[in-house]
Design an enzyme around this catalytic site. Structure first.
Site, PDB file in Angstrom:
ATOM      1  N   ASP A  32       0.822  -1.215   0.000  1.00 24.03           N
ATOM      2  CA  ASP A  32       0.000   0.000   0.000  1.00 24.03           C
ATOM      3  C   ASP A  32       0.861   1.274   0.000  1.00 24.03           C
ATOM      4  O   ASP A  32       1.948   1.290   0.567  1.00 24.03           O
ATOM      5  CB  ASP A  32      -0.918  -0.018   1.236  1.00 24.03           C
ATOM      6  CG  ASP A  32      -2.041   1.004   1.128  1.00 24.03           C
ATOM      7  OD1 ASP A  32      -2.368   1.425  -0.002  1.00 24.03           O
ATOM      8  OD2 ASP A  32      -2.589   1.387   2.174  1.00 24.03           O
ATOM      9  N   HIS A  49       2.131   2.999  -9.079  1.00 23.37           N
ATOM     10  CA  HIS A  49       1.963   1.549  -9.281  1.00 23.37           C
ATOM     11  C   HIS A  49       3.162   0.986 -10.047  1.00 23.37           C
ATOM     12  O   HIS A  49       3.685  -0.075  -9.729  1.00 23.37           O
ATOM     13  CB  HIS A  49       0.670   1.255 -10.040  1.00 23.37           C
ATOM     14  CG  HIS A  49      -0.563   1.713  -9.308  1.00 23.37           C
ATOM     15  ND1 HIS A  49      -0.743   1.487  -7.968  1.00 23.37           N
ATOM     16  CD2 HIS A  49      -1.667   2.392  -9.730  1.00 23.37           C
ATOM     17  CE1 HIS A  49      -1.913   2.007  -7.592  1.00 23.37           C
ATOM     18  NE2 HIS A  49      -2.486   2.569  -8.645  1.00 23.37           N
ATOM     19  N   LEU A 143       9.835 -21.304  -3.055  1.00 26.08           N
ATOM     20  CA  LEU A 143       8.898 -20.380  -2.382  1.00 26.08           C
ATOM     21  C   LEU A 143       7.620 -20.335  -3.197  1.00 26.08           C
ATOM     22  O   LEU A 143       7.660 -20.429  -4.432  1.00 26.08           O
ATOM     23  CB  LEU A 143       9.530 -18.980  -2.300  1.00 26.08           C
ATOM     24  CG  LEU A 143       8.653 -17.849  -1.758  1.00 26.08           C
ATOM     25  CD1 LEU A 143       9.454 -17.023  -0.758  1.00 26.08           C
ATOM     26  CD2 LEU A 143       8.170 -16.897  -2.838  1.00 26.08           C
TER      27      LEU A 143
HETATM   28  C1  IPE Z   1      -5.480  -2.692  -0.181  1.00 27.07           C
HETATM   29  O1  IPE Z   1      -5.131  -1.367  -0.280  1.00 27.07           O
HETATM   30  C2  IPE Z   1      -5.450  -3.351  -1.529  1.00 27.07           C
HETATM   31  C3  IPE Z   1      -4.144  -3.550  -2.137  1.00 27.07           C
HETATM   32  C4  IPE Z   1      -3.000  -3.183  -1.643  1.00 27.07           C
HETATM   33  C5  IPE Z   1      -4.172  -4.234  -3.396  1.00 27.07           C
HETATM   34  P1  IPE Z   1      -6.220  -0.217  -0.464  1.00 27.07           P
HETATM   35  O2  IPE Z   1      -5.445   1.050  -0.572  1.00 27.07           O
HETATM   36  O3  IPE Z   1      -7.127  -0.551  -1.587  1.00 27.07           O
HETATM   37  O4  IPE Z   1      -7.024  -0.313   0.896  1.00 27.07           O
HETATM   38  P2  IPE Z   1      -7.856   0.807   1.664  1.00 27.07           P
HETATM   39  O5  IPE Z   1      -8.799   1.411   0.668  1.00 27.07           O
HETATM   40  O6  IPE Z   1      -6.865   1.821   2.167  1.00 27.07           O
HETATM   41  O7  IPE Z   1      -8.522   0.085   2.759  1.00 27.07           O
HETATM   42  C1  IPE Z   2      -1.688   0.176  -3.332  1.00 29.02           C
HETATM   43  O1  IPE Z   2      -1.436   1.543  -3.394  1.00 29.02           O
HETATM   44  C2  IPE Z   2      -1.850  -0.432  -4.685  1.00 29.02           C
HETATM   45  C3  IPE Z   2      -3.204  -0.905  -5.001  1.00 29.02           C
HETATM   46  C4  IPE Z   2      -4.242  -0.803  -4.236  1.00 29.02           C
HETATM   47  C5  IPE Z   2      -3.360  -1.539  -6.281  1.00 29.02           C
HETATM   48  P1  IPE Z   2      -2.607   2.596  -3.405  1.00 29.02           P
HETATM   49  O2  IPE Z   2      -2.970   2.878  -4.815  1.00 29.02           O
HETATM   50  O3  IPE Z   2      -3.711   2.157  -2.544  1.00 29.02           O
HETATM   51  O4  IPE Z   2      -1.867   3.863  -2.781  1.00 29.02           O
HETATM   52  P2  IPE Z   2      -2.493   4.915  -1.769  1.00 29.02           P
HETATM   53  O5  IPE Z   2      -3.023   4.153  -0.617  1.00 29.02           O
HETATM   54  O6  IPE Z   2      -3.550   5.633  -2.516  1.00 29.02           O
HETATM   55  O7  IPE Z   2      -1.334   5.782  -1.410  1.00 29.02           O
HETATM   56 MG    MG Z   3      -4.086   2.418  -0.550  1.00 28.87          MG
END
Ligand code: IPE
Ligand code: IPE
Ligand code: MG
Length: 248
Positions: A32, A49, A143
């Protein structure tokens, strides 16, 4: 095919010395913070990403170095469809591209790739790529990398309950208990260490059943700035904890 050893980390960092019994077997990672990383740099979210690919595969190498046997990576949740169509489209295409680009490297490292998630809504080209990576790496034992794409914990539990109920009705299973239920999950193995980057302290529907007794470690680093050292630090924290499982 000859197995490749993981490349050492560019910094020269080596895994911390930790007794084998203190190393988590199964690590779940919520990758995240990509969007915030991009925003901090004045970039569009999708660049975040893009920058999140390297940390995952660096972590895979670090996991092999330290002796982790299973890594589950949250790549796209069943809730992530709520993002803008542009971002969703980018993530679908990017997942496909990354799988294709990385599958040979993973295969050479002896990594078995598995797809965990729902087929519903997922682009069929992404499903094809996931199945291809699974097939190529199906015999590998170093793994297991569970790529959780279109994964949602509640969806997984509901599907498992449905399948168990069906088999129960047909007389194929006689027991309705935790053990028999777990077999119906896509991913039956318990999570030992649940690691989330970006400082958010929640599960976001990732492996809730499997993580019932996991040690939770939240790291402040944004995912694109993470690497195998982040995993090792989390494992040091894990090793310092006292897992009691209800015992006194
Ligand atoms: C969880 O992160 C999903 C992934 C990392 C793929 P999100 O950014 O989507 O989660 P929330 O919205 O903060 O709960
Ligand atoms: C996690 O990073 C990646 C996915 C959910 C695919 P985010 O896109 O949620 O990044 P933030 O949380 O907005 O910084
Ligand atoms: Mg996020």
């Amino acid at each position: 095919m000859k197995l490749h050893k993981p490349e050492p980390h560019w910094s020269g960092a080596k895994p911390p010395v930790i007794e084998k019994s203190q190393i988590p077997k199964h690590v779940a990672v919520v990758m995240d913070g990509n969007g915030r990383w991009a925003k901090n740099k004045g970039l569009v979210r999708t660049e975040g990403h893009r920058a999140g690919e390297a940390p995952l595969f660096d972590m895979v190498e670090g996991a092999i170095e330290i002796g982790v046997k299973e890594l589950s990576a949250y790549a796209f949740s069943t809730e992530n469809w709520k993002r803008s169509p542009e971002e969703v489209k980018f993530l679908m295409g990017f997942n496909k591209e990354v799988l294709r680009r990385r599958r040979d490297q993973m295969n050479e490292l002896g990594v078995r790739i598995r797809w965990i998630g729902q087929e519903k809504k997922l682009w069929s080209s992404v499903v094809d790529e996931l199945l291809e990576a699974e097939e190529l790496t199906s015999k590998n034992k170093v793994l297991t990398l569970n790529m959780c794409v279109n994964y949602g914990g509640r969806a997984e539990i509901v599907s498992a309950a449905e399948a168990l109920a069906r088999d129960f009705k047909r007389g194929k299973v006689s027991k309705f208990d935790e053990k028999s239920f777990t077999k119906y999950l896509e991913l039956p193995s318990d999570v030992d260490l649940f690691l989330r980057s970006s400082g958010e302290q929640r599960l976001s529907n990732f492996l809730p059943w499997q993580s019932a007794y996991a040690e939770l470690v939240f790291m402040d680093v944004l995912w694109p700035d993470a690497d195998r050292r982040t995993l090792w630090k989390a494992i040091e924290e894990y090793a310092s904890r006292n897992r009691r499982f209800g015992k006194a």
